[in-house]
Design a protein around this motif. Structure first.
Motif, mmCIF file in Angstrom:
data_model
loop_
_atom_site.group_PDB
_atom_site.id
_atom_site.type_symbol
_atom_site.label_atom_id
_atom_site.label_comp_id
_atom_site.label_asym_id
_atom_site.label_seq_id
_atom_site.Cartn_x
_atom_site.Cartn_y
_atom_site.Cartn_z
ATOM 1 N N ILE A 179 -82.601 -99.710 -55.114
ATOM 2 C CA ILE A 179 -81.799 -98.925 -56.047
ATOM 3 C C ILE A 179 -80.338 -99.142 -55.671
ATOM 4 C CG2 ILE A 179 -81.290 -96.641 -56.950
ATOM 5 C CD1 ILE A 179 -84.112 -95.818 -56.299
ATOM 6 N N THR A 180 -79.594 -99.793 -56.534
ATOM 7 C CA THR A 180 -78.203 -100.151 -56.254
ATOM 8 C C THR A 180 -77.272 -98.986 -56.603
ATOM 9 O OG1 THR A 180 -77.885 -101.072 -58.464
ATOM 10 C CG2 THR A 180 -78.686 -102.579 -56.754
ATOM 11 N N ILE A 181 -76.005 -99.160 -56.270
ATOM 12 C CA ILE A 181 -75.005 -98.136 -56.569
ATOM 13 C C ILE A 181 -74.890 -97.923 -58.085
ATOM 14 C CG2 ILE A 181 -72.550 -97.546 -56.378
ATOM 15 C CD1 ILE A 181 -74.047 -97.387 -53.733
ATOM 16 N N ASN A 182 -74.897 -99.003 -58.848
ATOM 17 C CA ASN A 182 -74.834 -98.878 -60.312
ATOM 18 C C ASN A 182 -76.045 -98.137 -60.866
ATOM 19 O OD1 ASN A 182 -72.374 -100.114 -60.581
ATOM 20 N ND2 ASN A 182 -73.249 -102.149 -60.891
ATOM 21 N N MET A 183 -77.212 -98.375 -60.277
ATOM 22 C CA MET A 183 -78.407 -97.654 -60.717
ATOM 23 C C MET A 183 -78.279 -96.162 -60.415
ATOM 24 S SD MET A 183 -81.409 -100.354 -59.721
ATOM 25 C CE MET A 183 -82.734 -99.240 -60.069
ATOM 26 N N TRP A 184 -77.729 -95.813 -59.242
ATOM 27 C CA TRP A 184 -77.532 -94.398 -58.905
ATOM 28 C C TRP A 184 -76.559 -93.752 -59.879
ATOM 29 C CZ3 TRP A 184 -80.791 -91.563 -56.653
ATOM 30 C CH2 TRP A 184 -81.547 -92.016 -55.572
ATOM 31 N N LYS A 185 -75.523 -94.478 -60.282
ATOM 32 C CA LYS A 185 -74.581 -93.945 -61.271
ATOM 33 C C LYS A 185 -75.294 -93.691 -62.600
ATOM 34 C CE LYS A 185 -70.538 -96.281 -59.349
ATOM 35 N NZ LYS A 185 -69.531 -97.350 -59.585
ATOM 36 N N MET A 186 -76.123 -94.643 -63.031
ATOM 37 C CA MET A 186 -76.870 -94.469 -64.283
ATOM 38 C C MET A 186 -77.857 -93.307 -64.175
ATOM 39 S SD MET A 186 -75.786 -96.573 -66.511
ATOM 40 C CE MET A 186 -77.079 -96.660 -67.717
ATOM 41 N N ILE A 187 -78.542 -93.200 -63.041
ATOM 42 C CA ILE A 187 -79.500 -92.112 -62.824
ATOM 43 C C ILE A 187 -78.783 -90.769 -62.906
ATOM 44 C CG2 ILE A 187 -80.932 -91.013 -61.049
ATOM 45 C CD1 ILE A 187 -81.735 -93.892 -60.190
ATOM 46 N N THR A 188 -77.647 -90.662 -62.227
ATOM 47 C CA THR A 188 -76.896 -89.408 -62.224
ATOM 48 C C THR A 188 -76.397 -89.068 -63.623
ATOM 49 O OG1 THR A 188 -76.207 -89.871 -59.955
ATOM 50 C CG2 THR A 188 -74.958 -88.205 -61.165
ATOM 51 N N GLY A 189 -75.809 -90.025 -64.308
ATOM 52 C CA GLY A 189 -75.291 -89.779 -65.647
ATOM 53 C C GLY A 189 -76.378 -89.392 -66.634
ATOM 54 N N GLN A 190 -77.499 -90.097 -66.587
ATOM 55 C CA GLN A 190 -78.598 -89.795 -67.513
ATOM 56 C C GLN A 190 -79.221 -88.441 -67.200
ATOM 57 O OE1 GLN A 190 -81.130 -93.194 -67.063
ATOM 58 N NE2 GLN A 190 -79.704 -94.554 -68.103
ATOM 59 N N ALA A 191 -79.360 -88.107 -65.915
ATOM 60 C CA ALA A 191 -79.929 -86.812 -65.534
ATOM 61 C C ALA A 191 -79.011 -85.669 -65.971
ATOM 62 C CB ALA A 191 -80.175 -86.756 -64.029
ATOM 63 N N ILE A 192 -77.711 -85.846 -65.803
ATOM 64 C CA ILE A 192 -76.767 -84.811 -66.245
ATOM 65 C C ILE A 192 -76.847 -84.621 -67.752
ATOM 66 C CG2 ILE A 192 -74.295 -84.318 -66.505
ATOM 67 C CD1 ILE A 192 -73.922 -85.516 -63.685
ATOM 68 N N TYR A 193 -76.898 -85.703 -68.491
ATOM 69 C CA TYR A 193 -77.005 -85.604 -69.958
ATOM 70 C C TYR A 193 -78.287 -84.886 -70.366
ATOM 71 C CZ TYR A 193 -77.611 -86.909 -74.813
ATOM 72 O OH TYR A 193 -77.838 -86.869 -76.162
ATOM 73 N N GLN A 194 -79.415 -85.268 -69.763
ATOM 74 C CA GLN A 194 -80.684 -84.629 -70.097
ATOM 75 C C GLN A 194 -80.670 -83.152 -69.739
ATOM 76 O OE1 GLN A 194 -83.854 -86.859 -68.253
ATOM 77 N NE2 GLN A 194 -83.301 -88.738 -69.325
ATOM 78 N N LEU A 195 -80.050 -82.813 -68.600
ATOM 79 C CA LEU A 195 -79.982 -81.406 -68.204
ATOM 80 C C LEU A 195 -79.096 -80.598 -69.143
ATOM 81 C CD1 LEU A 195 -79.829 -81.774 -64.339
ATOM 82 C CD2 LEU A 195 -81.615 -80.639 -65.663
ATOM 83 N N ILE A 196 -77.991 -81.173 -69.568
ATOM 84 C CA ILE A 196 -77.117 -80.463 -70.506
ATOM 85 C C ILE A 196 -77.871 -80.159 -71.798
ATOM 86 C CG2 ILE A 196 -75.096 -80.735 -72.001
ATOM 87 C CD1 ILE A 196 -73.749 -82.195 -69.639
ATOM 88 N N VAL A 197 -78.568 -81.153 -72.332
ATOM 89 C CA VAL A 197 -79.307 -80.947 -73.579
ATOM 90 C C VAL A 197 -80.404 -79.900 -73.395
ATOM 91 C CG1 VAL A 197 -80.869 -82.053 -75.236
ATOM 92 C CG2 VAL A 197 -78.783 -83.221 -74.512
#
Length: 147
Positions: A113-131
């Motif tokens: 799991i690369t740094i870019n993948m962690w950024k995508m994971i964090t961003g997608q999780a935040i979006y899903q949690l907001i919704v």
């Protein structure tokens, strides 16, 4: 390779090509990279959804006056079962393309799991949690549902 390779080399290898054709080596390389990409996509999807499910379950249980989560244990198991099955099927059907050979090979000790993948994971999780939080906390007001 299967025909010209020695028995010692065959036993020590992870993969044995059945013919001595160079195109078989290219095909094996393409499929190896495609499988590696599919594993990374699957991991990114799984980690994102699991982080979202854990945070959603915890926050909804803590914020509820009766300390009940929005998702029960059985519902979480069903979500996990469906998520695993469909994601695995979707990612297992990705065939390699010719442009997969254009990029350089990855190091043997490269992180899964690369740094870019962690950024995508964090961003997608935040979006899903907001919704989901907007739907959970303000859904009755926004959609004027009867309780």
């Amino acid at each position: 390779m299967g025909i010209a390779g020695t028995e010692v080399a065959k036993e020590a290898s992870s993969i044995i090509l059945l013919d001595d054709n160079f195109s078989s080596t290219i095909t094996a390389l393409m499929w190896g990279r495609a499988v590696n990409d599919a594993v990374k996509k699957f991991l990114q999807f799984q980690v994102t959804v699991n982080i979202t499910a854990v945070i959603l379950t915890f926050v909804s249980a803590v914020s509820n006056s009766s300390n009940h989560s929005v998702l029960t244990a059985v519902q979480l198991l069903w979500v996990n079962l469906i998520m695993d099955t469909l994601a695995a099927l979707a990612l297992a059907t990705d065939a390699p393309t010719k442009n997969i050979l254009d990029r350089p090979p990855e190091r043997k000790n490269a992180p899964l799991i690369t740094i870019n993948m962690w950024k995508m994971i964090t961003g997608q999780a935040i979006y899903q949690l907001i919704v989901t939080f907007v739907l959970y906390f303000r859904g009755h007001e926004n959609f004027q549902l009867c309780a």
